[in-house]
Design a protein around this motif. Sequence first.
Motif, PDB file in Angstrom:
ATOM      1  N   LEU A   1      28.039  23.755  47.980  1.00 45.13           N
ATOM      2  CA  LEU A   1      26.224  23.843  47.513  1.00 45.13           C
ATOM      3  C   LEU A   1      24.896  23.612  48.981  1.00 45.13           C
ATOM      4  O   LEU A   1      25.867  22.842  50.362  1.00 45.13           O
ATOM      5  N   THR A   2      24.513  24.291  49.366  1.00 49.09           N
ATOM      6  CA  THR A   2      23.497  24.327  50.045  1.00 49.09           C
ATOM      7  C   THR A   2      22.160  24.217  50.250  1.00 49.09           C
ATOM      8  O   THR A   2      21.875  24.376  49.302  1.00 49.09           O
ATOM      9  N   ARG A   3      21.542  23.733  50.853  1.00 44.97           N
ATOM     10  CA  ARG A   3      20.229  22.512  51.180  1.00 44.97           C
ATOM     11  C   ARG A   3      19.426  23.128  52.063  1.00 44.97           C
ATOM     12  O   ARG A   3      19.469  23.376  53.401  1.00 44.97           O
TER      13      ARG A   3
ATOM     14  N   VAL B   1      15.439  22.125  42.854  1.00 45.58           N
ATOM     15  CA  VAL B   1      15.295  21.296  43.099  1.00 45.58           C
ATOM     16  C   VAL B   1      16.087  20.437  43.400  1.00 45.58           C
ATOM     17  O   VAL B   1      15.627  19.562  43.998  1.00 45.58           O
ATOM     18  N   SER B   2      16.466  19.638  41.861  1.00 51.70           N
ATOM     19  CA  SER B   2      17.360  18.701  42.341  1.00 51.70           C
ATOM     20  C   SER B   2      18.614  18.950  42.552  1.00 51.70           C
ATOM     21  O   SER B   2      19.969  20.031  41.690  1.00 51.70           O
ATOM     22  N   GLU B   3      19.197  18.457  43.449  1.00 57.44           N
ATOM     23  CA  GLU B   3      20.991  18.013  43.688  1.00 57.44           C
ATOM     24  C   GLU B   3      21.439  17.643  42.267  1.00 57.44           C
ATOM     25  O   GLU B   3      22.628  18.404  42.485  1.00 57.44           O
ATOM     26  N   SER B   4      21.330  16.392  41.992  1.00 58.77           N
ATOM     27  CA  SER B   4      21.834  15.608  41.091  1.00 58.77           C
ATOM     28  C   SER B   4      22.327  16.661  39.762  1.00 58.77           C
ATOM     29  O   SER B   4      23.194  16.808  39.531  1.00 58.77           O
ATOM     30  N   ALA B   5      21.162  17.691  39.597  1.00 58.74           N
ATOM     31  CA  ALA B   5      21.214  18.420  38.383  1.00 58.74           C
ATOM     32  C   ALA B   5      22.695  20.211  39.042  1.00 58.74           C
ATOM     33  O   ALA B   5      22.963  19.485  37.952  1.00 58.74           O
ATOM     34  N   LEU B   6      21.886  20.096  39.925  1.00 55.96           N
ATOM     35  CA  LEU B   6      22.908  21.263  40.543  1.00 55.96           C
ATOM     36  C   LEU B   6      24.628  20.201  39.701  1.00 55.96           C
ATOM     37  O   LEU B   6      25.691  21.523  40.139  1.00 55.96           O
TER      38      LEU B   6
ATOM     39  N   ALA C   1      17.115  24.622  46.116  1.00 52.47           N
ATOM     40  CA  ALA C   1      15.514  25.741  46.946  1.00 52.47           C
ATOM     41  C   ALA C   1      14.443  25.373  45.604  1.00 52.47           C
ATOM     42  O   ALA C   1      15.145  25.290  44.960  1.00 52.47           O
ATOM     43  N   ASP C   2      13.520  25.936  46.271  1.00 52.51           N
ATOM     44  CA  ASP C   2      12.684  25.974  45.767  1.00 52.51           C
ATOM     45  C   ASP C   2      11.916  27.552  45.201  1.00 52.51           C
ATOM     46  O   ASP C   2      12.449  28.121  46.018  1.00 52.51           O
ATOM     47  N   PHE C   3      12.204  27.741  44.512  1.00 48.64           N
ATOM     48  CA  PHE C   3      12.174  29.677  43.265  1.00 48.64           C
ATOM     49  C   PHE C   3      10.819  29.527  43.859  1.00 48.64           C
ATOM     50  O   PHE C   3      10.754  30.732  43.782  1.00 48.64           O
ATOM     51  N   THR C   4       9.929  28.784  43.990  1.00 49.22           N
ATOM     52  CA  THR C   4       7.863  29.270  44.432  1.00 49.22           C
ATOM     53  C   THR C   4       8.545  29.823  45.408  1.00 49.22           C
ATOM     54  O   THR C   4       7.768  30.284  45.853  1.00 49.22           O
ATOM     55  N   HIS C   5       9.610  29.664  46.750  1.00 50.47           N
ATOM     56  CA  HIS C   5       9.147  29.707  47.738  1.00 50.47           C
ATOM     57  C   HIS C   5       9.974  31.313  48.467  1.00 50.47           C
ATOM     58  O   HIS C   5      11.059  31.231  47.457  1.00 50.47           O
TER      59      HIS C   5
END
Length: 320
Positions: free
Chosen positions: A6-8, A112-117, A138-142
């Motif tokens: 998992l990468t933040r 964007v949700s670490e818990s969901a991932l 991550a935010d896929f819009t970026h």
Amino acid sequence: MSPYLLTRTLPADATDAALRADVLSGLTAQPKTLPPKWFYDAHGSDLFEEITRLDEYYPTRAEREILIARAGEIAAASGARTLIELGSGSSEKTRHLLDALPQLHTYVPVDVSESALKGASEALLAEREGLSVHALVADFTHVLELPDSPGPRLVVFLGGTLGNLLPDERATFLKSVRARLAPGDGLLLGTDLVKDEATLVTAYDDAAGVTAAFNKNVLTVVNRELGADFPAGEFDHVALWDPDNEWIEMRLRARRALTVKIRELDLVVHFEEGEELRTEVSAKFREEKVRQELATAGLRLDQWWTDAAGRFALSLATAD
């Protein structure tokens, strides 16, 4: 590699900073707006899951129908060894693709949700021996920095979420995806299709009022996170079809003139009676429009699949 990484890529305060920026810019604009991503706290996510089970809300069922019927064709056409899913959430629908890709090496869920991932990744690893998962917070819009993984790679963007982006935002997003595709890589895109106004409006204004509660939840989020005092009961849910732009708009309409204070932003916002706050745009598409927008981004539409009723489409595109 390890079967699970998992990468933040988002700083710890990124969500708070983004909410502050969106509320400040959106509520000081004319007309007032808030982006739909702020519907989705835990309660909002539960409400959306309820929406997907409503008779009026067809997109989830229609997309699942295509995935079940066409997963083998998608797998054969893409030959993917890496599957990258943008806005992966619970990864529920993606399982149909994973099952059809026996050669798959790596799954990269992006959310964007670490818990969901974490929840989705752990469940998938328990089900699929030999699969590697590299989750990205991550935010896929970026701009995304994707991990090294074997090709061909298939980027998956399901749920019709593309339609929540305005035209300029869609163009930027698709060009960003194209920039990360190597020869042989592909993009699988879900798009809701233009249809009669009654079907579209009722999908966003159900008889049970679940979508209305979902819409108003954005006010609850702003109240809780930014110390605002929105009286949610003083706003009505509005869903309407814009035939010129071919999109649904969801709005919240003030029942009376009122003033809202947002403590954390030191902001006071005035609403006139009947004034509307736009909370979502959901664009609907035609095949030629999808083809043109992909082409502008440097992508070629190779395959186009719809459900039996022609309500929703999945398209497979490759680098031009």
